[in-house]
Write a protein that holds these residues in place. Sequence first.
Motif, PDB file in Angstrom:
ATOM      1  N   UNK A 278       0.657  -1.443  -0.210  1.00  0.00           N
ATOM      2  CA  UNK A 278       0.347   0.200   0.180  1.00  0.00           C
ATOM      3  C   UNK A 278       0.777   2.092  -0.176  1.00  0.00           C
ATOM      4  N   UNK A 279       2.627   1.168   1.015  1.00  0.00           N
ATOM      5  CA  UNK A 279       2.881   2.247   1.009  1.00  0.00           C
ATOM      6  C   UNK A 279       3.247   3.053  -0.241  1.00  0.00           C
ATOM      7  N   UNK A 280       3.630   1.611  -0.832  1.00  0.00           N
ATOM      8  CA  UNK A 280       4.204   1.872  -2.819  1.00  0.00           C
ATOM      9  C   UNK A 280       3.706   2.164  -3.537  1.00  0.00           C
ATOM     10  N   UNK A 281       2.272   1.748  -3.054  1.00  0.00           N
ATOM     11  CA  UNK A 281       1.086   2.182  -4.140  1.00  0.00           C
ATOM     12  C   UNK A 281       0.349   3.979  -4.033  1.00  0.00           C
ATOM     13  N   UNK A 282       0.656   4.383  -2.609  1.00  0.00           N
ATOM     14  CA  UNK A 282       0.286   5.994  -3.026  1.00  0.00           C
ATOM     15  C   UNK A 282       1.644   6.147  -3.313  1.00  0.00           C
ATOM     16  N   UNK A 283       2.584   5.640  -3.346  1.00  0.00           N
ATOM     17  CA  UNK A 283       3.799   6.431  -3.870  1.00  0.00           C
ATOM     18  C   UNK A 283       3.400   6.315  -4.991  1.00  0.00           C
ATOM     19  N   UNK A 284       3.013   5.576  -5.967  1.00  0.00           N
ATOM     20  CA  UNK A 284       2.855   5.410  -7.370  1.00  0.00           C
ATOM     21  C   UNK A 284       1.689   6.221  -8.108  1.00  0.00           C
ATOM     22  N   UNK A 285       0.499   6.223  -6.916  1.00  0.00           N
ATOM     23  CA  UNK A 285      -0.763   7.836  -7.426  1.00  0.00           C
ATOM     24  C   UNK A 285      -0.727   8.923  -7.229  1.00  0.00           C
ATOM     25  N   UNK A 286       0.591   9.244  -5.885  1.00  0.00           N
ATOM     26  CA  UNK A 286       0.798  10.641  -5.624  1.00  0.00           C
ATOM     27  C   UNK A 286       0.606  11.236  -7.177  1.00  0.00           C
ATOM     28  N   UNK A 287       2.070  11.637  -7.701  1.00  0.00           N
ATOM     29  CA  UNK A 287       2.183  12.364  -9.057  1.00  0.00           C
ATOM     30  C   UNK A 287       2.845  12.824  -8.360  1.00  0.00           C
ATOM     31  N   UNK A 288       2.721  14.740  -8.363  1.00  0.00           N
ATOM     32  CA  UNK A 288       3.621  15.741  -8.135  1.00  0.00           C
ATOM     33  C   UNK A 288       4.173  15.844  -6.965  1.00  0.00           C
ATOM     34  N   UNK A 332      -8.871   2.173  -1.747  1.00  0.00           N
ATOM     35  CA  UNK A 332      -8.380   1.530  -0.418  1.00  0.00           C
ATOM     36  C   UNK A 332      -7.500   2.664   0.091  1.00  0.00           C
ATOM     37  N   UNK A 333      -5.861   2.067  -0.658  1.00  0.00           N
ATOM     38  CA  UNK A 333      -4.453   2.889   0.023  1.00  0.00           C
ATOM     39  C   UNK A 333      -5.500   4.139   0.084  1.00  0.00           C
ATOM     40  N   UNK A 334      -6.394   5.817  -0.366  1.00  0.00           N
ATOM     41  CA  UNK A 334      -5.862   6.515   0.542  1.00  0.00           C
ATOM     42  C   UNK A 334      -7.383   6.689   1.367  1.00  0.00           C
ATOM     43  N   UNK A 335      -8.469   5.594   1.668  1.00  0.00           N
ATOM     44  CA  UNK A 335      -8.850   5.698   2.548  1.00  0.00           C
ATOM     45  C   UNK A 335      -8.163   4.877   4.154  1.00  0.00           C
ATOM     46  N   UNK A 336      -6.904   4.140   3.243  1.00  0.00           N
ATOM     47  CA  UNK A 336      -5.029   3.627   4.334  1.00  0.00           C
ATOM     48  C   UNK A 336      -4.990   4.779   5.484  1.00  0.00           C
ATOM     49  N   UNK A 337      -4.613   5.490   4.279  1.00  0.00           N
ATOM     50  CA  UNK A 337      -3.506   6.949   5.060  1.00  0.00           C
ATOM     51  C   UNK A 337      -4.267   7.542   4.893  1.00  0.00           C
TER      52      UNK A 337
END
Length: 463
Positions: A278-288, A332-337
């Motif tokens: 999930x942490x790596x997925x958040x890094x992918x979708x955060x963009x800039x 899911x990743x954003x809800x986790x965050x």
Amino acid sequence: MPGRDQELGSYYVGVDVGTGSVRAALVDQRGILLAFADQPINQWEPQFNHHEQSSEDIWVACCIVTKNLRETCWDKAGHFFDLPDFLSWKATGVTARSLCSLVCKWTYSAEKGWDDSFWKMVGLEDLVADNYSKIGNQVLPPGTSLGNGLTPEAAKDLGLPAGIAVAASLIDAHAGGLGVIGADVRGHGLACEGQPVTSRLAIICGTSSCHMGISKNPIFVPGVWGPYFSAMVPGFWLNEGGQSVTGKLIDHMVQGHAAFPELQAKATARCQSIYAYLNSHLDLIKKTQPVGFLTVDLHVWPDFHGNRSPLADLTLKGMVTGLKLSQDLDDLAILYLATVQAIAFGTRLIIEAMESAGHSISTLFLCGGLGKNPLFVQMHADITGMPVVLSQEVESVLVGAAILGACASGDFASVQEAMARMSKVGKVVFPRREDKRYYDKKYQVFLKLVEHQKEYASIMKGD
């Protein structure tokens, strides 16, 4: 049968002789069962499909259960222990109690001892007998050597030599605090360097979280437990804040999401934990943008199991605002965050309550299972605005317990000396100051959530 005018306080014994056992109960005039006992009955089978029982054996069983009703799991008890003190007793044969257990979990005062009036008020005045021998009349600070050390029997069970020093214990979270809070921080650029240890807050975070702050003088913080004298660090007063569920809440939010099976499959394929994925997925979708900004429209109030500190309100519930119809892995990743951030905002609320009451905190010392999650650590730094110190040794609770043993052995003159020598800084995570304005705004929303929840409850209770 008793007459209607019989005085209250009369009790009745009901006996039931069954096929396999005799059961008895003590019942009052209101029909409430006050005590219960049972005793097996012997059975014989002299030949197939022929069964015999002894009337004498049945009578003996009736006598046993009736006697057991008169003497209860209470009258027979020789001692009442909290688990840490029970383990110390098993190891040494010494019934002395730890000051930590009695002050934090019972009603013992480090200054005044037991309060006779309390036990009488709650109907347990028998515990006062024999100078409180059943619940502890020898109370020792954590780290004090107990008796003659390990008994031969305990030494054999543990595979250690008899006589090894055994220390008066600590509750697990308090041992974690002891294992981190006294570390030598020189050379790490921290505000707490050269400052009293009272500027540090230990956070022990796993299934739930504890926030341990110490002071030279007693500080009363509304909604925060304590102050307890010498309950963690000898000579200091302890305040203990807490969050009822933290790691458990994160698991609940993640595992209950529709995309959890997909997450499990992808994490397994990469040989990662679900949280590393999930942490790596958040890094992918955060963009800039910074990763924390992904929750600009999603906010969580984390008290799904009530609030322990600083609101001390078990009626509070969890809240999520900003949900959409999507249920994919991004969602899911954003809800986790957002959940991790909510827990960090809860820590910020506890710190503010402690500082308002008189604590002065500059640095967080974090340990426990959630300390292994870099997102959890970074969010605590960013949201509180304070650096987070992680120990060199991940198992800080065990280090804290070993510090007690080191003191009991006589190798160190004090707990404080052992803390400074045995606690090591592993990593320091600093807050991203450039994100402060964003988190300040999210914190305003966080506080509004509970304010609104209370308003909703008031509306529903109204006429």
